[in-house]
Scaffold this active site. Sequence first.
Site, mmCIF file in Angstrom:
data_model
loop_
_atom_site.group_PDB
_atom_site.id
_atom_site.type_symbol
_atom_site.label_atom_id
_atom_site.label_comp_id
_atom_site.label_asym_id
_atom_site.label_seq_id
_atom_site.Cartn_x
_atom_site.Cartn_y
_atom_site.Cartn_z
ATOM 1 N N HIS A 265 0.578 -1.295 -0.466
ATOM 2 C CA HIS A 265 0.120 -0.162 -0.181
ATOM 3 C C HIS A 265 0.962 1.203 -0.283
ATOM 4 O O HIS A 265 0.624 2.289 -0.800
ATOM 5 C CB HIS A 265 -1.105 0.307 1.394
ATOM 6 C CG HIS A 265 -1.708 0.884 0.997
ATOM 7 N ND1 HIS A 265 -2.914 1.463 0.732
ATOM 8 C CD2 HIS A 265 -1.437 2.578 1.869
ATOM 9 C CE1 HIS A 265 -3.501 2.289 1.517
ATOM 10 N NE2 HIS A 265 -3.177 3.247 1.180
ATOM 11 N N GLU A 266 2.311 0.996 0.755
ATOM 12 C CA GLU A 266 2.331 2.523 0.931
ATOM 13 C C GLU A 266 3.079 2.435 0.533
ATOM 14 O O GLU A 266 3.777 3.483 -0.771
ATOM 15 C CB GLU A 266 3.426 3.018 2.180
ATOM 16 C CG GLU A 266 2.662 2.304 3.437
ATOM 17 C CD GLU A 266 1.562 3.685 3.958
ATOM 18 O OE1 GLU A 266 1.557 4.530 3.225
ATOM 19 O OE2 GLU A 266 0.462 3.716 4.170
ATOM 20 N N HIS A 269 2.118 4.256 -3.207
ATOM 21 C CA HIS A 269 2.141 5.859 -2.659
ATOM 22 C C HIS A 269 3.502 6.165 -3.276
ATOM 23 O O HIS A 269 3.025 8.003 -3.759
ATOM 24 C CB HIS A 269 1.815 6.776 -1.129
ATOM 25 C CG HIS A 269 0.857 6.256 -0.748
ATOM 26 N ND1 HIS A 269 -0.920 7.196 -0.882
ATOM 27 C CD2 HIS A 269 0.139 5.691 0.660
ATOM 28 C CE1 HIS A 269 -1.577 6.765 -0.091
ATOM 29 N NE2 HIS A 269 -1.430 5.626 0.528
ATOM 30 N N GLU A 295 -5.088 7.524 -3.449
ATOM 31 C CA GLU A 295 -5.575 6.959 -2.285
ATOM 32 C C GLU A 295 -5.811 5.047 -3.589
ATOM 33 O O GLU A 295 -5.525 4.297 -3.150
ATOM 34 C CB GLU A 295 -6.025 6.115 -1.860
ATOM 35 C CG GLU A 295 -6.571 5.542 -0.853
ATOM 36 C CD GLU A 295 -5.605 5.277 0.286
ATOM 37 O OE1 GLU A 295 -4.716 5.950 0.598
ATOM 38 O OE2 GLU A 295 -5.875 3.973 1.120
HETATM 39 ZN ZN ZN Z 1 -2.741 5.156 1.573
#
Ligand code: ZN
Length: 501
Positions: A265-266, A269, A295
């Site tokens: 997830h990170e 980003h 996101e």
């Molecule tokens: Zn996030």
Amino acid sequence: MEKQLHKLKMLLAEVVDLQRSASVLAWEQQTYMPAGGAAARADQLATLEGLAHRLFVTDEIGALLAGLNQAAEDWDYDSDESSLWRFISRRYERERRIPSDLVAELARTTALAQEAWVRARKAADYPMFKPHLQKVLSLRRQQAECLAPYDHIYDPLLDEYEPEMKTIEVRAMFAAIKDDLIELVSAISARADAVSDDALHGDFDIERQRAFGLEVAQKFGYDLERGRQDEAPHPFCTSFSSDDVRITTRFNGSFLPSALFGTMHEAGHALYEQGVAPELARTGLDTGISLGVHESQSRLWENLVGRSRPFWRHFFPQLQTAFPAALSAVDVESFYRAINRSKPSLIRVEADEVTYNLHIIIRFELELDLLTGTLQLDELPGAWNEKYKRYLGVCPENDAEGVLQDIHWSMGAIGYFATYSIGNLLSVQFLNRAREVLPNLDADISVGEFGPLLGWLRDNIHRHGSKFTPRELVQRVTGGEMDARAYMGYLREKYSDIYNL
Ligand code: ZN
């Protein structure tokens, strides 16, 4: 005109440098700073952020923007100059109405509130955190009031994270998915025994988790020459420039998904931030345009790629090698189903794709009630628990797994949660578009080849930084507007298959 533009860029670079320096301090607070450093850090952040704000809202910048008004009409709409003028003018109009002292006070208050939140969460003690939340809420209300008139007091706060989006649109987005989600959750609950996630609980060495997660992140394209990973109580990604983009993770030695999907997830980003065009550096355009679009990138890599069959066709043998005791007897299909098991739970960051948006709806509704004063802070934990029971059928046993679980309110991030759902919706719309131009996408992923997908995201989304508003960007990429149908279609198809609905 050239001179004015040059002068404007020089002034903006100073503002950006100060803001990014504040980000370094904020990152350090959450990763390495001893708890005792909180008070001094709060002062330092208040000084830096107050100074950055004062330097930005000067008459000089106002005059330069006004002086470039005519030129801006002649510039090509897609040019960096035109975007810079539009973006900075809009931000200037907004920030000019907020006193720099209020910005500094919010920085100080939230730096202290974050420390209080860490302690309160550890002790599962909401009353310990409440006075901090009271102050944060009051400052955020003041900030919103500076930006009146608005249709809803949530509008100016949301606008900070999702430019141009309105409360009424968020309500419509949730109205479009809420009933379908609740129905899907209940259909899955009736077949809960069809999927087990036992394989994900066990003994998972943290160093091996770290190595595997970073290996995946690098395969995605996360460049560790321009980034690094550290540990933090609440995972996040932060960018000091597109050449220095940090991620954090938290590890759980007995449950594999936390760090594994948290890292993907990170990294999602981070890929966005590392992909911003270098020409935009130090202009203010050199970061993702909104948290919703941000996101969409993290969820795309975490869920649409990281929780897919093609992905695990490639990575599962490596994962088995890393954790032979726990996984050697598990087959890839059972693993795929385990990581996609849907079950109402208490913790948002560990929620599956079906229940996730219900966690967001709960927070959105509570924030609206807190801002309008319909709900008092004393009643907040009770209201939280009541909504969890009603929407998800579960109830926290204590405030640590309830109202204290998220860092956001301590950071002043009221108006933020809705962007998670915006990101979920956009992630599917973006990936659907990518599939149209990359017919071999699944085949590539199943051999661990992510270059074509990253290249497409870079060209269509990342490199633009903040050049286009979220609405413009979505229009450019998908040819339409944000739309819940693609997302619900994706969920229904995926979960009908897994649960044989
Ligand atoms: Zn996030």
